[in-house]
Design a protein around this motif. Structure first.
Motif, PDB file in Angstrom:
ATOM      1  N   GLN A  46       0.827  -1.250   0.034  1.00  0.00           N
ATOM      2  CA  GLN A  46       0.111  -0.102   0.022  1.00  0.00           C
ATOM      3  C   GLN A  46       0.793   1.053   0.103  1.00  0.00           C
ATOM      4  OE1 GLN A  46      -3.205   0.260  -0.320  1.00  0.00           O
ATOM      5  NE2 GLN A  46      -3.221  -2.111  -0.673  1.00  0.00           N
ATOM      6  N   GLN A  47       1.985   1.092   0.671  1.00  0.00           N
ATOM      7  CA  GLN A  47       2.842   2.398   0.949  1.00  0.00           C
ATOM      8  C   GLN A  47       3.515   2.552  -0.419  1.00  0.00           C
ATOM      9  OE1 GLN A  47       5.604   1.436   4.091  1.00  0.00           O
ATOM     10  NE2 GLN A  47       4.135   2.464   5.614  1.00  0.00           N
ATOM     11  N   LEU A  48       4.079   1.418  -1.102  1.00  0.00           N
ATOM     12  CA  LEU A  48       4.490   1.483  -2.373  1.00  0.00           C
ATOM     13  C   LEU A  48       3.660   1.891  -3.418  1.00  0.00           C
ATOM     14  CD1 LEU A  48       7.145   0.716  -3.912  1.00  0.00           C
ATOM     15  CD2 LEU A  48       6.219  -1.378  -4.468  1.00  0.00           C
ATOM     16  N   LEU A  49       2.220   1.434  -3.627  1.00  0.00           N
ATOM     17  CA  LEU A  49       1.378   2.209  -4.376  1.00  0.00           C
ATOM     18  C   LEU A  49       1.137   3.668  -4.119  1.00  0.00           C
ATOM     19  CD1 LEU A  49      -1.217  -0.819  -4.498  1.00  0.00           C
ATOM     20  CD2 LEU A  49       0.260  -0.018  -6.494  1.00  0.00           C
ATOM     21  N   ALA A  50       0.981   3.984  -3.000  1.00  0.00           N
ATOM     22  CA  ALA A  50       0.974   5.486  -2.649  1.00  0.00           C
ATOM     23  C   ALA A  50       2.099   6.405  -2.888  1.00  0.00           C
ATOM     24  CB  ALA A  50       0.704   5.580  -1.133  1.00  0.00           C
ATOM     25  N   ALA A  51       3.310   5.770  -2.733  1.00  0.00           N
ATOM     26  CA  ALA A  51       4.516   6.560  -3.165  1.00  0.00           C
ATOM     27  C   ALA A  51       4.348   6.773  -4.811  1.00  0.00           C
ATOM     28  CB  ALA A  51       5.802   5.819  -2.793  1.00  0.00           C
ATOM     29  N   GLU A  52       4.134   5.607  -5.393  1.00  0.00           N
ATOM     30  CA  GLU A  52       4.035   5.519  -6.814  1.00  0.00           C
ATOM     31  C   GLU A  52       3.020   6.549  -7.529  1.00  0.00           C
ATOM     32  OE1 GLU A  52       2.930   2.627 -10.282  1.00  0.00           O
ATOM     33  OE2 GLU A  52       4.047   1.433  -8.593  1.00  0.00           O
ATOM     34  N   LYS A  53       2.025   6.677  -6.780  1.00  0.00           N
ATOM     35  CA  LYS A  53       0.839   7.396  -7.163  1.00  0.00           C
ATOM     36  C   LYS A  53       1.425   9.029  -6.895  1.00  0.00           C
ATOM     37  CE  LYS A  53      -3.945   8.683  -6.742  1.00  0.00           C
ATOM     38  NZ  LYS A  53      -3.878   9.925  -7.479  1.00  0.00           N
ATOM     39  N   LYS A  54       1.966   9.293  -5.554  1.00  0.00           N
ATOM     40  CA  LYS A  54       2.391  10.647  -5.415  1.00  0.00           C
ATOM     41  C   LYS A  54       3.607  10.979  -6.511  1.00  0.00           C
ATOM     42  CE  LYS A  54       4.361  13.289  -1.632  1.00  0.00           C
ATOM     43  NZ  LYS A  54       4.820  13.185  -0.468  1.00  0.00           N
ATOM     44  N   ALA A  55       4.496   9.915  -6.969  1.00  0.00           N
ATOM     45  CA  ALA A  55       5.356  10.342  -7.900  1.00  0.00           C
ATOM     46  C   ALA A  55       4.769  10.726  -9.278  1.00  0.00           C
ATOM     47  CB  ALA A  55       6.402   9.170  -8.110  1.00  0.00           C
ATOM     48  N   ALA A  56       3.601   9.913  -9.372  1.00  0.00           N
ATOM     49  CA  ALA A  56       3.142  10.182 -10.970  1.00  0.00           C
ATOM     50  C   ALA A  56       2.528  11.552 -10.684  1.00  0.00           C
ATOM     51  CB  ALA A  56       1.998   9.200 -11.164  1.00  0.00           C
ATOM     52  N   ASP A  57       2.023  12.073  -9.559  1.00  0.00           N
ATOM     53  CA  ASP A  57       1.203  13.257  -9.460  1.00  0.00           C
ATOM     54  C   ASP A  57       2.349  14.473  -9.730  1.00  0.00           C
ATOM     55  OD1 ASP A  57      -1.409  12.081  -9.303  1.00  0.00           O
ATOM     56  OD2 ASP A  57      -1.323  12.330  -6.938  1.00  0.00           O
ATOM     57  N   LEU A  58       3.342  14.164  -8.912  1.00  0.00           N
ATOM     58  CA  LEU A  58       4.631  15.089  -9.012  1.00  0.00           C
ATOM     59  C   LEU A  58       5.263  15.254 -10.598  1.00  0.00           C
ATOM     60  CD1 LEU A  58       6.650  14.211  -5.958  1.00  0.00           C
ATOM     61  CD2 LEU A  58       5.348  16.247  -6.350  1.00  0.00           C
ATOM     62  N   VAL A  59       5.378  14.049 -11.369  1.00  0.00           N
ATOM     63  CA  VAL A  59       5.695  14.067 -12.564  1.00  0.00           C
ATOM     64  C   VAL A  59       4.602  15.022 -13.552  1.00  0.00           C
ATOM     65  CG1 VAL A  59       6.065  12.750 -14.479  1.00  0.00           C
ATOM     66  CG2 VAL A  59       7.060  11.996 -12.514  1.00  0.00           C
ATOM     67  N   ALA A  60       3.324  14.490 -13.208  1.00  0.00           N
ATOM     68  CA  ALA A  60       2.314  15.112 -13.964  1.00  0.00           C
ATOM     69  C   ALA A  60       2.210  16.875 -13.744  1.00  0.00           C
ATOM     70  CB  ALA A  60       0.825  14.635 -13.727  1.00  0.00           C
ATOM     71  N   ASP A  61       2.396  17.181 -12.507  1.00  0.00           N
ATOM     72  CA  ASP A  61       2.466  18.731 -12.029  1.00  0.00           C
ATOM     73  C   ASP A  61       3.634  19.373 -12.596  1.00  0.00           C
ATOM     74  OD1 ASP A  61       0.202  18.360 -10.816  1.00  0.00           O
ATOM     75  OD2 ASP A  61       1.278  18.441  -8.645  1.00  0.00           O
TER      76      ASP A  61
END
Length: 116
Positions: free
Chosen positions: A9-24
């Motif tokens: 779950q932490q890994l998925l959350a970190a991946e989502k956060k990274a994807a959001d940062l990349v999109a931003d």
């Protein structure tokens, strides 16, 4: 197994956060590129306007304006018309006299094809 599930779950959350940062970051980059392009267009237009103004000033200084050319053409035309009128008045009598001499000086003669 619970810690293993929590780690995923932490890994998925970190991946989502990274994807959001990349999109931003991509959005900011796109926005910045558009802004830079607009600034460049403004600078180009300002430079073009300045150069056009300098060219017009140079043209007026070295070549004169359109009105100056028109005045010179009008003056030149007036001078030529005056000269022509003077020449007509000076040579009118002689031309009329010569035309009348040619009209009055008729010498009748037979045409070369006329046979007796």
């Amino acid at each position: 197994m619970a810690s293993h599930s929590q780690g995923i779950q932490q890994l998925l959350a970190a991946e989502k956060k990274a994807a959001d940062l990349v999109a931003d970051a991509r959005k900011r980059k796109t926005k910045r590129l558009k802004q830079a392009k607009e600034e460049a267009v403004e600078e180009i237009n300002a430079y073009k306007a300045e150069r056009e103004k300098q060219f017009q000033e140079y043209k007026i200084e070295h070549m004169g304006s359109k009105d100056d050319f028109q005045v010179k053409i009008d003056e030149n035309t007036q001078v030529k018309l005056t000269q022509m009128t003077d020449n007509v008045n000076k040579n009118k009598e002689a031309a009329i006299k010569r035309i009348l001499e040619l009209v009055y000086d008729i010498q009748p003669e037979l045409h070369q094809n006329f046979r007796n």
